[in-house]
Design an enzyme around this catalytic site. Structure first.
Site, PDB file in Angstrom:
ATOM      1  N   THR A  41      22.607   4.191  21.353  1.00  0.00           N
ATOM      2  CA  THR A  41      22.007   3.107  20.571  1.00  0.00           C
ATOM      3  C   THR A  41      21.660   1.884  21.419  1.00  0.00           C
ATOM      4  OG1 THR A  41      24.258   2.471  19.982  1.00  0.00           O
ATOM      5  CG2 THR A  41      23.040   3.770  18.370  1.00  0.00           C
ATOM      6  N   HIS A  46      29.214   0.107  26.790  1.00  0.00           N
ATOM      7  CA  HIS A  46      29.931  -1.169  26.782  1.00  0.00           C
ATOM      8  C   HIS A  46      31.434  -0.895  26.797  1.00  0.00           C
ATOM      9  CE1 HIS A  46      30.704  -0.472  22.514  1.00  0.00           C
ATOM     10  NE2 HIS A  46      29.407  -0.318  22.310  1.00  0.00           N
ATOM     11  N   HIS A  49      33.274   1.870  25.007  1.00  0.00           N
ATOM     12  CA  HIS A  49      33.226   3.255  25.487  1.00  0.00           C
ATOM     13  C   HIS A  49      34.222   3.510  26.620  1.00  0.00           C
ATOM     14  CE1 HIS A  49      28.951   2.682  23.984  1.00  0.00           C
ATOM     15  NE2 HIS A  49      29.350   3.730  23.301  1.00  0.00           N
ATOM     16  N   LYS A  83      31.221   1.138  10.075  1.00  0.00           N
ATOM     17  CA  LYS A  83      30.064   0.252   9.905  1.00  0.00           C
ATOM     18  C   LYS A  83      29.907  -0.111   8.429  1.00  0.00           C
ATOM     19  CE  LYS A  83      28.550   1.325  14.196  1.00  0.00           C
ATOM     20  NZ  LYS A  83      29.484   2.363  14.510  1.00  0.00           N
ATOM     21  N   ARG A  87      22.536   2.033  10.164  1.00  0.00           N
ATOM     22  CA  ARG A  87      22.018   1.861  11.518  1.00  0.00           C
ATOM     23  C   ARG A  87      20.513   2.095  11.563  1.00  0.00           C
ATOM     24  NH1 ARG A  87      25.038   5.307  15.919  1.00  0.00           N
ATOM     25  NH2 ARG A  87      26.565   3.656  15.751  1.00  0.00           N
ATOM     26  N   GLN A 172      27.842  16.244  12.912  1.00  0.00           N
ATOM     27  CA  GLN A 172      28.802  16.179  14.015  1.00  0.00           C
ATOM     28  C   GLN A 172      29.669  17.441  14.057  1.00  0.00           C
ATOM     29  OE1 GLN A 172      30.625  12.386  14.848  1.00  0.00           O
ATOM     30  NE2 GLN A 172      32.452  13.337  15.675  1.00  0.00           N
ATOM     31  N   ASP A 193      38.338   6.004  15.048  1.00  0.00           N
ATOM     32  CA  ASP A 193      37.452   5.886  13.890  1.00  0.00           C
ATOM     33  C   ASP A 193      36.670   7.180  13.643  1.00  0.00           C
ATOM     34  OD1 ASP A 193      35.973   5.593  16.216  1.00  0.00           O
ATOM     35  OD2 ASP A 193      34.699   3.992  15.453  1.00  0.00           O
ATOM     36  N   LYS A 228      38.877  -6.416  18.171  1.00  0.00           N
ATOM     37  CA  LYS A 228      38.242  -5.531  19.144  1.00  0.00           C
ATOM     38  C   LYS A 228      38.057  -6.278  20.461  1.00  0.00           C
ATOM     39  CE  LYS A 228      35.598  -1.933  16.834  1.00  0.00           C
ATOM     40  NZ  LYS A 228      34.255  -1.396  16.576  1.00  0.00           N
ATOM     41  N   LYS A 231      34.260  -8.483  23.286  1.00  0.00           N
ATOM     42  CA  LYS A 231      33.298  -9.409  22.695  1.00  0.00           C
ATOM     43  C   LYS A 231      33.306 -10.701  23.505  1.00  0.00           C
ATOM     44  CE  LYS A 231      31.986  -6.926  19.169  1.00  0.00           C
ATOM     45  NZ  LYS A 231      30.621  -6.399  19.105  1.00  0.00           N
ATOM     46  N   THR A 232      32.133 -11.160  23.915  1.00  0.00           N
ATOM     47  CA  THR A 232      32.011 -12.410  24.666  1.00  0.00           C
ATOM     48  C   THR A 232      31.094 -13.355  23.901  1.00  0.00           C
ATOM     49  OG1 THR A 232      30.020 -11.782  25.904  1.00  0.00           O
ATOM     50  CG2 THR A 232      32.145 -11.048  26.796  1.00  0.00           C
TER      51      THR A 232
END
Length: 406
Positions: A41, A46, A49, A83, A87, A172, A193, A228, A231-232
């Site tokens: 995506t 990031h 992963h 989510k 998406r 899946q 998840d 999580k 995150k910045t």
């Protein structure tokens, strides 16, 4: 000698596991093929992963064969797990581009030579499926009642779950079945998840093929208070140096909470556990030794030893007060931008995500030019503020940026 499952347990990776005793025996006595799926995506992986990459590396080091499955087919639907919004669908060209970017990042962790690891794309089979065929072959083995109790669907039911998304679990599970048939893959791994989706695939293989299949989920990378990680201020902490520089990456890990240091050393480095425990036991000011080691080791894995060392030196120079302008990450502006409002320049160069964020920073007293606090949101970056076409900006206590006229 410890089995790979013992290593994963000791380091804190494992969240849930099917058929634990069988898996224990299997991983100790045989070499298996397993897979982890990655939906393409974005054009970079990031920090979310990162654990998957580490698990694949530990498994391959123990002799097992990873499959990195790019979700070229499922990305056109969207995974509802975790989510609250549907998406966006993606084009085949974008998916291919992103998948190629992923492979370069996978290669830092796992060896693809001589088929020691495979990279596959589920579009190769999902895109060719006939609807009647999938209903007959797979649909008959799924209970709608059971699917609706899955965690990944529960929160979506209140908002409304589209039939498109409802099919994600089936797709899946079908991936696992196809990989089992094509490569002998017998285990799927993923973030916690994904537990419901993984169980669906394990169950489908056992029903359809009358063969053993297994699943394992690893813990999600969260802080000690459950948020999580990764995150910045700018958004996600990317593994691509074009999106997140080695310096920014180093600084993120250098500045994590004390309570998270030992866990991150165990999960995100290959340091022996004795060393992890020794560093994790440091207290008060000494915990900074552990944070520096964590930041260096993690940055080495993603950016290489040379860039990690440069990032370390930059951080030391900045906090030591020497050589700050030489080492700080750069934001380049054109001569025409000199005299422009500071807020506009910060937003245009990506120093902040938006002008409103810059205003908040100024209002909170967290923005400096050199040693001078910025108090006026209407301030302009005039030529007299620059020395040799360069100035040093500081956000908060620890983030430095060098603004350069070029």
């Amino acid at each position: 000698m410890m089995s790979v499952l013992d290593i994963l347990r000791e380091r804190g990776y494992i969240a849930q596991i099917t058929h634990e005793k069988e898996i224990e025996d299997l991983l100790s006595s045989e070499r298996i093929t397993f897979y982890i799926g990655f939906d393409p995506t974005a054009d970079s992986l990031h920090v979310g992963h990162f654990l998957g990459l580490m698990v694949m590396a530990h498994m391959q080091q123990a002799g097992h064969r990873p499959i990195c499955l790019i979700g070229g087919g499922t990305a056109t639907i969207g995974d509802p797990s975790g989510k609250s919004d549907m998406r966006k669908m993606m084009t085949a060209e974008t998916i291919e581009h992103n998948g190629n970017a992923f492979k370069r990042q996978f290669a830092k962790f796992i060896d693809f030579d001589d088929h020691k690891a495979l990279m596959m794309n589920n579009a190769d089979w999902l895109a060719k499926l006939n609807y009647i065929e999938i209903l007959r072959e797979v649909g008959a083995h799924f209970s709608v009642n059971r699917m609706l109790t899955a965690e990944c669907f529960k929160q979506r039911l209140e908002r409304g779950l589209s039939f498109l998304e409802f099919n994600y679990m089936i797709m899946q599970a079908y991936d696992f079945l196809e990989l089992n048939r094509k490569t002998g893959c017998i285990m799927q791994m993923g973030g916690d998840d994904q537990w419901s989706n993984i169980l669906a695939g394990v169950d489908l293989i056992r029903r359809k093929e009358s063969k053993p299949a297994y699943g394992l989920t690893f813990t999600l990378l969260t802080t000690s208070d459950g948020r999580k990680m990764g995150k910045t201020e700018k958004g996600a902490l990317w593994l691509d140096p074009e999106k997140t520089s080695a310096y920014e990456f180093y600084q993120y890990w250098r500045n994590i909470d004390d309570a998270d240091v030992e866990k991150c050393l165990a999960l995100l480095t290959f340091l022996p556990m004795e060393e992890v425990r020794r560093l994790g036991a440091l207290k008060d000011q000494e915990i900074n030794i552990a944070k520096k080691r964590l930041a260096l080791e993690v940055t080495k894995l993603i950016h290489g030893g040379e860039e990690a060392e440069k990032a370390r030196q930059a951080a030391e120079a900045l906090f030591g007060g020497a050589g700050a302008l030489d080492h700080a990450p750069k934001a380049v502006i054109s001569p025409a931008m000199v005299g422009t409002k500071l807020l506009d320049i910060m937003a245009a160069t990506g120093i902040v995500a938006s002008k409103s964020e810059a205003r908040r920073l100024i209002a909170q007293g967290g923005l400096y030019i050199g040693n001078d606090k910025v108090t006026d949101p209407e301030m302009k970056l005039t030529a007299d503020l620059f020395t040799d076409d360069s100035l040093l900006m500081r956000k908060g206590k620890k983030t430095y940026i060098r603004i350069v006229i070029a």
